[in-house]
Design a protein around this motif. Structure first.
Motif, PDB file in Angstrom:
ATOM      1  N   PRO A   1       0.699  -1.175   0.104  1.00 41.07           N
ATOM      2  CA  PRO A   1      -0.090   0.051   0.040  1.00 41.07           C
ATOM      3  C   PRO A   1       0.716   1.207   0.080  1.00 41.07           C
ATOM      4  N   ARG A   2       0.342   2.592  -0.344  1.00 42.52           N
ATOM      5  CA  ARG A   2       0.968   3.623  -0.718  1.00 42.52           C
ATOM      6  C   ARG A   2       2.049   3.829   0.362  1.00 42.52           C
ATOM      7  N   ASP A   3       1.517   4.158   1.876  1.00 35.56           N
ATOM      8  CA  ASP A   3       2.104   4.526   3.075  1.00 35.56           C
ATOM      9  C   ASP A   3       3.169   3.506   3.413  1.00 35.56           C
ATOM     10  N   ARG A   4       3.221   2.286   3.099  1.00 37.13           N
ATOM     11  CA  ARG A   4       4.018   1.508   3.096  1.00 37.13           C
ATOM     12  C   ARG A   4       5.149   1.127   2.300  1.00 37.13           C
ATOM     13  N   ARG A   5       4.922   1.905   1.049  1.00 35.23           N
ATOM     14  CA  ARG A   5       5.838   1.825  -0.272  1.00 35.23           C
ATOM     15  C   ARG A   5       6.706   2.845   0.219  1.00 35.23           C
ATOM     16  N   LEU A   6       6.083   4.122   0.446  1.00 34.75           N
ATOM     17  CA  LEU A   6       7.056   5.060   0.767  1.00 34.75           C
ATOM     18  C   LEU A   6       7.958   5.011   2.121  1.00 34.75           C
ATOM     19  N   GLN A   7       7.647   4.130   2.924  1.00 35.68           N
ATOM     20  CA  GLN A   7       8.430   3.769   4.218  1.00 35.68           C
ATOM     21  C   GLN A   7       9.448   2.716   3.442  1.00 35.68           C
ATOM     22  N   ALA A   8       9.187   1.900   2.761  1.00 36.86           N
ATOM     23  CA  ALA A   8      10.201   0.815   2.262  1.00 36.86           C
ATOM     24  C   ALA A   8      11.245   1.501   1.181  1.00 36.86           C
ATOM     25  N   ALA A   9      11.012   2.683   0.728  1.00 32.55           N
ATOM     26  CA  ALA A   9      11.962   3.609  -0.273  1.00 32.55           C
ATOM     27  C   ALA A   9      12.988   4.044   0.848  1.00 32.55           C
ATOM     28  N   GLY A  10      12.454   4.613   2.223  1.00 33.89           N
ATOM     29  CA  GLY A  10      13.477   5.176   2.911  1.00 33.89           C
ATOM     30  C   GLY A  10      14.240   3.964   3.470  1.00 33.89           C
ATOM     31  N   ALA A  11      13.764   2.709   4.049  1.00 37.62           N
ATOM     32  CA  ALA A  11      14.428   1.943   4.370  1.00 37.62           C
ATOM     33  C   ALA A  11      15.169   1.137   3.621  1.00 37.62           C
ATOM     34  N   LEU A  12      15.093   1.043   2.330  1.00 39.91           N
ATOM     35  CA  LEU A  12      16.102   0.712   1.405  1.00 39.91           C
ATOM     36  C   LEU A  12      17.242   1.547   1.544  1.00 39.91           C
ATOM     37  N   PHE A  13      17.100   2.766   1.401  1.00 38.88           N
ATOM     38  CA  PHE A  13      18.185   4.010   1.541  1.00 38.88           C
ATOM     39  C   PHE A  13      19.087   3.467   2.793  1.00 38.88           C
ATOM     40  N   CYS A  14      18.537   3.506   3.796  1.00 42.36           N
ATOM     41  CA  CYS A  14      19.093   3.123   5.240  1.00 42.36           C
ATOM     42  C   CYS A  14      19.879   1.802   5.102  1.00 42.36           C
ATOM     43  N   PHE A  15      19.230   0.888   4.548  1.00 43.77           N
ATOM     44  CA  PHE A  15      19.753  -0.474   4.321  1.00 43.77           C
ATOM     45  C   PHE A  15      21.087  -0.485   3.365  1.00 43.77           C
ATOM     46  N   ALA A  16      20.937   0.492   2.387  1.00 44.71           N
ATOM     47  CA  ALA A  16      22.293   0.485   1.617  1.00 44.71           C
ATOM     48  C   ALA A  16      23.312   1.094   2.230  1.00 44.71           C
ATOM     49  N   VAL A  17      22.904   1.974   2.626  1.00 44.26           N
ATOM     50  CA  VAL A  17      24.331   2.741   3.470  1.00 44.26           C
ATOM     51  C   VAL A  17      24.888   2.406   4.616  1.00 44.26           C
ATOM     52  N   ALA A  18      24.196   1.237   5.126  1.00 43.21           N
ATOM     53  CA  ALA A  18      24.452   0.751   6.846  1.00 43.21           C
ATOM     54  C   ALA A  18      25.670  -0.126   6.643  1.00 43.21           C
ATOM     55  N   GLU A  19      26.125  -0.575   5.692  1.00 44.25           N
ATOM     56  CA  GLU A  19      27.037  -1.593   5.762  1.00 44.25           C
ATOM     57  C   GLU A  19      27.636  -1.995   4.157  1.00 44.25           C
ATOM     58  N   ASP A  20      28.960  -2.326   4.227  1.00 43.84           N
ATOM     59  CA  ASP A  20      29.656  -2.478   2.591  1.00 43.84           C
ATOM     60  C   ASP A  20      28.870  -3.638   1.967  1.00 43.84           C
ATOM     61  N   SER A  21      28.475  -4.726   2.635  1.00 47.71           N
ATOM     62  CA  SER A  21      28.003  -5.751   2.042  1.00 47.71           C
ATOM     63  C   SER A  21      26.570  -5.773   1.219  1.00 47.71           C
ATOM     64  N   ARG A  22      25.596  -4.607   2.003  1.00 44.91           N
ATOM     65  CA  ARG A  22      24.316  -4.506   1.707  1.00 44.91           C
ATOM     66  C   ARG A  22      24.117  -4.074   0.179  1.00 44.91           C
ATOM     67  N   PRO A  23      24.683  -3.017  -0.460  1.00 48.77           N
ATOM     68  CA  PRO A  23      24.580  -2.753  -1.643  1.00 48.77           C
ATOM     69  C   PRO A  23      24.648  -3.891  -2.624  1.00 48.77           C
ATOM     70  N   SER A  24      25.676  -4.769  -2.406  1.00 45.78           N
ATOM     71  CA  SER A  24      25.666  -6.020  -3.465  1.00 45.78           C
ATOM     72  C   SER A  24      24.446  -6.968  -3.120  1.00 45.78           C
ATOM     73  N   ILE A  25      23.936  -7.049  -2.232  1.00 39.82           N
ATOM     74  CA  ILE A  25      22.618  -7.722  -1.914  1.00 39.82           C
ATOM     75  C   ILE A  25      21.630  -7.209  -2.674  1.00 39.82           C
ATOM     76  N   LEU A  26      21.604  -5.689  -2.528  1.00 35.67           N
ATOM     77  CA  LEU A  26      20.374  -5.014  -3.264  1.00 35.67           C
ATOM     78  C   LEU A  26      20.733  -5.316  -4.732  1.00 35.67           C
ATOM     79  N   ARG A  27      22.017  -5.217  -5.169  1.00 34.24           N
ATOM     80  CA  ARG A  27      22.197  -5.324  -6.635  1.00 34.24           C
ATOM     81  C   ARG A  27      21.698  -6.735  -7.207  1.00 34.24           C
ATOM     82  N   SER A  28      22.058  -7.585  -6.301  1.00 33.79           N
ATOM     83  CA  SER A  28      21.726  -9.160  -6.773  1.00 33.79           C
ATOM     84  C   SER A  28      20.398  -9.361  -6.902  1.00 33.79           C
ATOM     85  N   LEU A  29      19.497  -8.377  -6.258  1.00 26.54           N
ATOM     86  CA  LEU A  29      18.177  -8.526  -6.244  1.00 26.54           C
ATOM     87  C   LEU A  29      17.567  -7.649  -7.270  1.00 26.54           C
TER      88      LEU A  29
END
Length: 179
Positions: free
Chosen positions: A23-51
């Motif tokens: 749903p819209r509100d959860r999608r907006l939150q997911a975008a922010g969470a993905l940014f936080c996920f990507a910058v949190a640790e060196d291994s995380r961007p590669s996980i996102l790339r693989s997906l």
């Protein structure tokens, strides 16, 4: 360590699933969470790339809001999605894949419509993309030069620096930078 990476991967899969179909509100939150996920640790961007997160993030950035809706939450979520994409584009193959799929249009639109940070992130991705084979002609054919020049003239100091890099990349004759 493998167990932790598996947990990170499962978390990223859930976030991308919400970004795609929630749903819209959860999608907006997911975008922010993905940014936080990507910058949190060196291994995380590669996980996102693989997906395949880069394409999903660009699809989200490209979405339009219903006219009656408050546009600010979506703009902030697009800013986060663009920031996440900028982190993912530290990898040359991710940048070249976006260029090969002709997916720079949402980034150019973000230069016009985004928040200040969103514009900076979009310019950052375009700076990396502009150096890749085929990207300069895409960016120029989509009138990407005008918003970069506008950002150079009126953006924040960080956005101006990134816009300057993008313009330099558009003017230079070189290959997509190595990771």
């Amino acid at each position: 360590m493998s167990g932790v990476l598996d947990l990170h991967r499962a978390h990223a899969e859930r976030l991308l699933g919400v970004l795609q179909n929630g749903p819209r509100d959860r999608r907006l939150q997911a975008a922010g969470a993905l940014f936080c996920f990507a910058v949190a640790e060196d291994s995380r961007p590669s996980i996102l790339r693989s997906l395949g997160a880069a394409e999903e993030l660009l699809s989200f950035i490209e979405e339009q809001e219903a006219p009656a809706m408050n546009p600010l939450p979506l703009l902030e979520a697009k800013e986060a999605a663009c920031g996440c994409l900028r982190v993912l584009c530290e990898d040359r193959s991710t940048v070249q894949a976006l260029v090969d799929r002709e997916m720079v249009a949402p980034l150019i639109q973000m230069l016009w419509d985004g928040t200040e940070d969103g514009q900076e992130h979009a310019a950052g991705v375009l700076a990396k993309a502009a150096a890749c084979t085929g990207a300069a002609s895409q960016i120029l054919s989509l009138d990407g030069l005008r918003p970069l020049l506008a950002l150079l003239a009126g953006g924040t100091s960080d956005a101006r620096a990134v816009a300057c890099r993008a313009l330099w990349s558009l003017s230079a004759d070189h290959e997509c930078p190595a990771s």
